[in-house]
Design an enzyme around this catalytic site. Structure first.
Site, PDB file in Angstrom:
ATOM      1  N   HIS A  12      -0.127  -0.344 -13.837  1.00 55.32           N
ATOM      2  CA  HIS A  12       0.699  -1.079 -13.478  1.00 55.32           C
ATOM      3  C   HIS A  12       2.404  -1.544 -14.169  1.00 55.32           C
ATOM      4  O   HIS A  12       2.366  -0.497 -14.817  1.00 55.32           O
ATOM      5  CB  HIS A  12      -0.285  -2.063 -15.606  1.00 55.32           C
ATOM      6  CG  HIS A  12       0.552  -3.500 -15.294  1.00 55.32           C
ATOM      7  ND1 HIS A  12       0.268  -4.601 -15.128  1.00 55.32           N
ATOM      8  CD2 HIS A  12       1.562  -4.188 -16.101  1.00 55.32           C
ATOM      9  CE1 HIS A  12       0.936  -5.364 -14.971  1.00 55.32           C
ATOM     10  NE2 HIS A  12       2.167  -5.282 -15.567  1.00 55.32           N
TER      11      HIS A  12
ATOM     12  N   ASP B  77      -6.232  -5.313 -17.739  1.00 53.17           N
ATOM     13  CA  ASP B  77      -4.484  -4.304 -18.681  1.00 53.17           C
ATOM     14  C   ASP B  77      -5.428  -4.227 -19.815  1.00 53.17           C
ATOM     15  O   ASP B  77      -4.267  -4.188 -20.600  1.00 53.17           O
ATOM     16  CB  ASP B  77      -3.437  -5.738 -18.195  1.00 53.17           C
ATOM     17  CG  ASP B  77      -3.512  -5.711 -17.043  1.00 53.17           C
ATOM     18  OD1 ASP B  77      -2.864  -4.853 -15.715  1.00 53.17           O
ATOM     19  OD2 ASP B  77      -1.769  -6.522 -16.333  1.00 53.17           O
TER      20      ASP B  77
ATOM     21  N   GLY C 192       1.039  -1.248   0.043  1.00 46.50           N
ATOM     22  CA  GLY C 192       0.430   0.007   0.038  1.00 46.50           C
ATOM     23  C   GLY C 192       0.867   1.490   0.221  1.00 46.50           C
ATOM     24  O   GLY C 192       0.653   2.193   0.363  1.00 46.50           O
ATOM     25  N   SER C 193       2.472   1.290  -0.315  1.00 43.57           N
ATOM     26  CA  SER C 193       3.122   2.343  -0.475  1.00 43.57           C
ATOM     27  C   SER C 193       2.002   3.748  -1.253  1.00 43.57           C
ATOM     28  O   SER C 193       2.091   4.468  -0.930  1.00 43.57           O
ATOM     29  CB  SER C 193       4.041   2.375  -1.153  1.00 43.57           C
ATOM     30  OG  SER C 193       4.712   1.846  -2.107  1.00 43.57           O
ATOM     31  N   ASN C 194       1.756   3.451  -2.440  1.00 48.49           N
ATOM     32  CA  ASN C 194       0.652   4.427  -3.113  1.00 48.49           C
ATOM     33  C   ASN C 194      -0.464   4.865  -2.664  1.00 48.49           C
ATOM     34  O   ASN C 194      -0.390   5.893  -3.086  1.00 48.49           O
ATOM     35  CB  ASN C 194       0.051   3.442  -4.342  1.00 48.49           C
ATOM     36  CG  ASN C 194       1.688   3.091  -5.684  1.00 48.49           C
ATOM     37  OD1 ASN C 194       1.695   3.743  -6.477  1.00 48.49           O
ATOM     38  ND2 ASN C 194       2.935   2.006  -5.835  1.00 48.49           N
TER      39      ASN C 194
ATOM     40  N   ILE D 255     -12.850  -6.947 -10.210  1.00 48.05           N
ATOM     41  CA  ILE D 255     -13.788  -6.001 -10.507  1.00 48.05           C
ATOM     42  C   ILE D 255     -14.842  -6.406 -10.435  1.00 48.05           C
ATOM     43  O   ILE D 255     -15.588  -6.770 -10.900  1.00 48.05           O
ATOM     44  CB  ILE D 255     -13.146  -4.478 -10.621  1.00 48.05           C
ATOM     45  CG1 ILE D 255     -11.633  -4.357 -10.489  1.00 48.05           C
ATOM     46  CG2 ILE D 255     -14.670  -3.423 -10.444  1.00 48.05           C
ATOM     47  CD1 ILE D 255     -11.742  -3.919  -8.732  1.00 48.05           C
TER      48      ILE D 255
ATOM     49  N   GLU E  62       6.142   6.035 -10.042  1.00 43.73           N
ATOM     50  CA  GLU E  62       4.497   6.057  -9.579  1.00 43.73           C
ATOM     51  C   GLU E  62       4.145   6.311  -8.576  1.00 43.73           C
ATOM     52  O   GLU E  62       3.256   7.706  -8.572  1.00 43.73           O
ATOM     53  CB  GLU E  62       4.157   4.611  -9.035  1.00 43.73           C
ATOM     54  CG  GLU E  62       4.365   3.265  -9.922  1.00 43.73           C
ATOM     55  CD  GLU E  62       4.136   2.005  -9.428  1.00 43.73           C
ATOM     56  OE1 GLU E  62       3.464   1.069 -10.271  1.00 43.73           O
ATOM     57  OE2 GLU E  62       3.940   1.672  -7.977  1.00 43.73           O
TER      58      GLU E  62
ATOM     59  N   LEU F 183      -5.569  -7.173  -6.531  1.00 41.59           N
ATOM     60  CA  LEU F 183      -5.165  -8.277  -7.005  1.00 41.59           C
ATOM     61  C   LEU F 183      -6.205  -9.161  -7.349  1.00 41.59           C
ATOM     62  O   LEU F 183      -6.248 -10.229  -6.932  1.00 41.59           O
ATOM     63  CB  LEU F 183      -3.945  -9.396  -6.656  1.00 41.59           C
ATOM     64  CG  LEU F 183      -2.716  -8.402  -6.412  1.00 41.59           C
ATOM     65  CD1 LEU F 183      -1.616  -9.152  -6.300  1.00 41.59           C
ATOM     66  CD2 LEU F 183      -2.113  -8.465  -7.434  1.00 41.59           C
TER      67      LEU F 183
ATOM     68  N   ASN G 211      -6.248   2.360 -13.649  1.00 45.96           N
ATOM     69  CA  ASN G 211      -5.253   1.599 -12.496  1.00 45.96           C
ATOM     70  C   ASN G 211      -4.097   1.363 -13.231  1.00 45.96           C
ATOM     71  O   ASN G 211      -3.680   2.532 -13.775  1.00 45.96           O
ATOM     72  CB  ASN G 211      -5.796   0.130 -13.144  1.00 45.96           C
ATOM     73  CG  ASN G 211      -4.322  -1.808 -12.471  1.00 45.96           C
ATOM     74  OD1 ASN G 211      -4.386  -1.690 -11.323  1.00 45.96           O
ATOM     75  ND2 ASN G 211      -4.521  -2.562 -13.179  1.00 45.96           N
TER      76      ASN G 211
HETATM   77  C1  GRF Z   1       3.247  -1.197  -7.505  1.00 44.46           C
HETATM   78  O1  GRF Z   1       4.315  -1.587  -8.721  1.00 44.46           O
HETATM   79  C2  GRF Z   1       2.135  -1.736  -8.912  1.00 44.46           C
HETATM   80  O2  GRF Z   1       2.082  -0.926  -9.579  1.00 44.46           O
HETATM   81  C3  GRF Z   1       1.118  -2.236  -8.913  1.00 44.46           C
HETATM   82  O3  GRF Z   1       1.415  -2.959  -7.445  1.00 44.46           O
HETATM   83  C4  GRF Z   1       2.408  -2.218  -6.697  1.00 44.46           C
HETATM   84  C5  GRF Z   1       2.013  -1.980  -5.318  1.00 44.46           C
HETATM   85  O4  GRF Z   1       3.074  -1.225  -4.751  1.00 44.46           O
HETATM   86  N1  GRF Z   1       0.499  -2.863  -9.551  1.00 44.46           N
HETATM   87  P1  GRF Z   1       2.269  -0.646  -3.551  1.00 44.46           P
HETATM   88  O5  GRF Z   1       1.724  -1.497  -3.073  1.00 44.46           O
HETATM   89  O6  GRF Z   1       1.727   0.530  -3.292  1.00 44.46           O
HETATM   90  O7  GRF Z   1       3.468  -0.758  -2.149  1.00 44.46           O
END
Ligand code: GRF
Length: 190
Positions: free
Chosen positions: A105, A146, A13-15, A89, A175, A86, A103
């Site tokens: 990718h 995708d 969940g860093s994003n 939906i 990202e 993962l 999304n």
């Molecule tokens: C990211 O690289 C995203 O593109 C991919 O999964 C990763 C998730 O990383 N689909 P995080 O959970 O946001 O750290």
């Protein structure tokens, strides 16, 4: 009026955290809800620490979909952002949010997309194929994973010395830098 975002994530969940922080205090949008399909996902801790409501949704409920839709409606969610999510939906949600689900990718789609292409599998495959560049693709989500319309792509160089870990770090940097911005720009059209 600012848009209400839901972020869906299955793992670290860093994003998700980056998105929450980016939109905090902005007028364009705010992350109102975090959903996951894995009860142990670290994203739940991040959401809790940042005081964003979060829920684990069981496999049964993801398959069925209506209770998730009700939850999204309860939080008046306008836009759904996937960040390392993962699971599929549900159809009812795809229908309720046409062109409102994005999304990210971790490759330059259509290369290294599709079944089994997630997380480090992608970076391993990119390196094994001897690619000279990789990057990120931000795309709309449709019923075929995708394959939704690509909104934006950003590139990075793959060095001969790169490992899946170092490549993942480069991709993550892209990202963090671009995903929130691209969403913010996109929301201007809604
Ligand atoms: C990211 O690289 C995203 O593109 C991919 O999964 C990763 C998730 O990383 N689909 P995080 O959970 O946001 O750290």
């Amino acid at each position: 009026m600012g848009k209400n975002l839901a972020v869906l994530a299955s793992g670290n969940g860093s994003n998700a955290e980056n998105l929450i922080r980016y939109f905090r205090g902005k007028e364009s949008a705010e992350v109102k809800l975090v959903l996951t399909n894995r009860p142990e996902a670290y994203v739940l801790n991040r959401a809790r620490n940042l005081n964003v409501p979060s829920r684990y949704i069981s496999r049964h409920d993801w398959v069925e979909g209506t209770s998730v839709l009700t939850l999204l409606q309860e939080y008046q969610i306008d836009f759904i952002v996937l960040a390392g999510f993962l699971a599929r939906i549900p159809e009812v949600i795809l229908q309720a949010y046409p062109d409102r689900i994005v999304n990210i990718h971790p490759s330059l789609l259509p290369k290294f997309g599709g079944k089994g292409m997630y997380g480090d599998h992608v970076h391993q495959a990119v390196i094994a194929a001897g690619e000279l560049e990789s990057g990120i693709s931000i795309h709309f989500l449709n019923e075929r994973y995708d394959e939704g319309h690509i909104i934006a792509q950003y590139h990075c160089v793959v060095e001969p010395t790169d490992t899946p870990e170092t490549l993942a770090a480069k991709v993550h940097a892209l990202e963090y830098a671009y995903y929130p911005q691209v969403i913010e720009q996109l929301l201007q059209g809604y």
